[in-house]
Motif scaffolding. Structure first.
Motif, PDB file in Angstrom:
ATOM      1  N   GLY A   1      -0.187   4.640  -6.906  1.00  0.00           N
ATOM      2  CA  GLY A   1       1.236   4.947  -7.089  1.00  0.00           C
ATOM      3  C   GLY A   1       1.859   5.488  -5.817  1.00  0.00           C
ATOM      4  N   CYS A   2       1.218   5.219  -4.670  1.00  0.00           N
ATOM      5  CA  CYS A   2       1.705   5.686  -3.368  1.00  0.00           C
ATOM      6  C   CYS A   2       1.832   7.207  -3.311  1.00  0.00           C
TER       7      CYS A   2
ATOM      8  N   ALA B   1       8.318   7.867  -2.322  1.00  0.00           N
ATOM      9  CA  ALA B   1       9.656   7.279  -2.118  1.00  0.00           C
ATOM     10  C   ALA B   1      10.500   7.612  -3.351  1.00  0.00           C
TER      11      ALA B   1
ATOM     12  N   ARG C   1      13.402   8.269  -5.029  1.00  0.00           N
ATOM     13  CA  ARG C   1      14.799   7.952  -4.752  1.00  0.00           C
ATOM     14  C   ARG C   1      15.687   8.295  -5.944  1.00  0.00           C
TER      15      ARG C   1
ATOM     16  N   GLY D   1       1.745   2.187   1.616  1.00  0.00           N
ATOM     17  CA  GLY D   1       2.645   1.836   0.532  1.00  0.00           C
ATOM     18  C   GLY D   1       4.023   2.445   0.710  1.00  0.00           C
TER      19      GLY D   1
HETATM   20  S1  SF4 Z   1       6.486   3.633  -2.491  1.00  0.00           S
HETATM   21 FE1  SF4 Z   1       7.292   1.646  -3.121  1.00  0.00          FE
HETATM   22  S2  SF4 Z   1       5.478   0.375  -3.439  1.00  0.00           S
HETATM   23 FE2  SF4 Z   1       4.818   2.508  -3.493  1.00  0.00          FE
HETATM   24  S3  SF4 Z   1       4.900   3.046  -5.663  1.00  0.00           S
HETATM   25 FE3  SF4 Z   1       6.813   3.679  -4.703  1.00  0.00          FE
HETATM   26  S4  SF4 Z   1       8.177   1.994  -5.145  1.00  0.00           S
HETATM   27 FE4  SF4 Z   1       6.090   1.208  -5.429  1.00  0.00          FE
END
Ligand code: SF4
Length: 506
Positions: free
Chosen positions: A186-187, A276, A278, A439
């Protein structure tokens, strides 16, 4: 409301391209806490550069812009039907501008709508309130981390942790297990929204809703505030680390709520978000639809750069690879090597892998590098431009990958999060490697792509097509080599042992 649609496009654009200050702060602390020179530190350094690049280019931070999920509060009397139309139009426009990847797929036909509109896409929740303005909050949470969401029906038995009972100690075990099971897929470092109680469906909703809290707030319920602090401390002792490479920071936030439940049910629902992370929001003027304020942002605080230096810090020990690859070059690689790839790379993810199981590849894959990636692409005239192109979660291709490696002579697979035992065996037998990209580093990798040479299977839609790319100094880490070694298996085992110790010592 003449400004409404453009205000919403701006909300989507900013959410996709510019992380909010609380997430930046948490990531800054994560970067500072990691041991320099480790693979996790390298990953975090690339992530920091990627965050800056996304702001500079107003490009998506990650290529997977997720399922756009809006939470809207309106004063009594505002026409929610019109508002919904404006949100849908704004989503389509942001997709056209390359700020969102076309991500909406018909679940029956497999067809991508191309504009992020479809049945129940985007997701919009409306609520009325007694204030004069409209508030619109948005979260973009990609598929990699969405797939690591998990729901526990307590009591239950958990790997390394034993039985989780119907009390806060059982909840603690479930949450720690959620961090462990995600590993790097899941990064990580990730953030959790958690709901204790409710029913299955609403529990997940409430868990996701916790992700709208700021990372630095304090839970008003003392027991939950204590649990959140404990989880932050303990989860970061397990050692999953950035991208699951092993390291000090696995979690940047944990937000927990509790809701009443049925006597027979006790669910712990966990929404796992990636680094990430967001989410943003705006206040809109009810008459004009103009933005009158931003949520989560401090207007007096300018956007600060995340990266301490430009680009990726090279050590001189990197291995240069040029595609197509020979078996000899691949067998010389070992787990932990950092490689810089130049030459041709082909993307392929779910649809391409399923296709290749029944059909010959449209290109020669002998010696080739296959990149698990669903990029954001824009066509300007006849020329395709890469707008974002980080790796996607590889484990989805586990049912196909070994056959494809053996059958077509693929020498390297780039992805994230590692793969399973079948692929490991195929890599060893055939002389191929698995390379872990960072990722979410979609802007960083987009800059490593010099040219789009061609595209095949475009009928699968932009993210699922097979893109033929020319790359230069594309950085990745060997995490499964051609000798049967796997960093992912090692980290999973080591972190499992640490998880067990946490319970024994508590
Ligand atoms: S960083 Fe991007 S690829 Fe990685 S889990 Fe989050 S949305 Fe998915």
């Amino acid at each position: 409301m003449q400004f409404l649609q453009e205000s919403l496009v701006e909300l989507i654009t900013q959410t996709s391209t510019n992380l909010p200050p609380d997430v930046r702060q948490a990531m800054g602390l994560a970067i500072g806490a990691e041991n320099p020179g480790t693979q996790s530190a390298q990953a975090l350094s690339i992530i920091a550069s990627n965050i800056d690049m996304a702001v500079e280019d107003t490009g998506p931070i990650c290529q997977d812009t997720g399922m756009p999920t809006f939470v809207v509060h309106t004063p009594v009397g505002v026409n929610q039907i019109e508002l919904k139309k404006a949100i849908r139009a704004a989503v389509a426009e942001a997709t056209r501008r390359g700020k969102l990847r076309p991500n909406s797929v018909d679940s029956l036909t497999g067809k991508n709508s191309g504009d992020n509109l479809g049945v129940e896409t985007p997701v919009i929740h409306f609520e009325q309130w007694e204030q004069d303005d409209i508030e619109v909050k948005l979260i973009l949470k990609g598929g990699g981390c969405e797939n690591k969401n998990i729901q526990y029906s307590v009591p239950c038995e958990l790997d390394h942790l034993g039985r989780a009972d119907r009390n806060l100690e059982g909840v603690r075990k479930c949450i720690l297990h959620a961090v462990w099971q995600a590993q790097g897929q899941g990064c990580a470092p990730g953030a959790l929204g958690v709901c204790i109680g409710s029913d299955r469906a609403h529990g997940y909703d409430l868990a996701k809703n916790e992700l709208f809290r700021t990372l630095d707030d304090v839970n008003p319920v003392p027991e939950l505030a204590k649990l959140e602090a404990e989880i932050m401390e303990e989860a970061n002792r397990i050692g999953v680390g950035a991208m699951g490479f092993g390291g000090k920071v696995s979690l940047i936030g944990c937000k927990i709520t509790a809701a009443n439940r049925l006597p027979a049910s006790y669910f712990v629902s966990v929404a796992y978000d990636c680094w990430a992370y967001r989410r943003l929001g705006v206040r809109l003027d009810t008459a004009s639809g103009a933005i009158i304020g931003w949520l989560y942002r401090d207007p007096s605080r300018p956007v600060e750069k995340m990266a301490k230096s430009e680009g990726f810090p090279l050590t001189g020990r990197e291995v240069m690879l040029r595609a197509p690859l020979t078996e000899e070059a691949v067998r010389a690689l070992k787990v932990g090597d950092v490689v810089l790839i130049s030459g041709d790379v082909y993307t392929g993810r779910d649809a391409v892998h399923a296709y290749l199981m029944k059909n010959p590849p449209p290109v020669d894959l002998h010696g080739a590098i296959l990149y698990h990636c669903g990029p954001v692409m824009l066509k300007q005239g006849d020329v395709w431009t890469v707008k974002a192109a980080g790796p996607t979660t590889s484990s989805r291709e586990e049912p196909y990958q070994s056959d494809i490696i053996r059958k077509y002579g693929v020498r390297a697979v780039i992805g994230k999060g590692g793969m399973g035992k079948k692929t490991l065996a195929a890599l060893k037998d055939a002389g191929a490697v698995y390379l872990n990209g960072i990722g979410g580093a979609a802007q960083y990798y987009a800059r490593s792509i010099e040219k789009v040479l061609d595209v095949n299977l475009i009928e699968f839609g932009i993210p699922e097509a097979m893109w033929h790319l020319q790359v230069n100094n594309f950085m990745a880490i060997v995490t499964v080599d051609a000798h049967g070694n796997s960093l992912h298996a090692d980290v999973e085992q080591e972190t499992g042992a640490k998880l067990q110790k946490l319970v024994v010592s508590s």
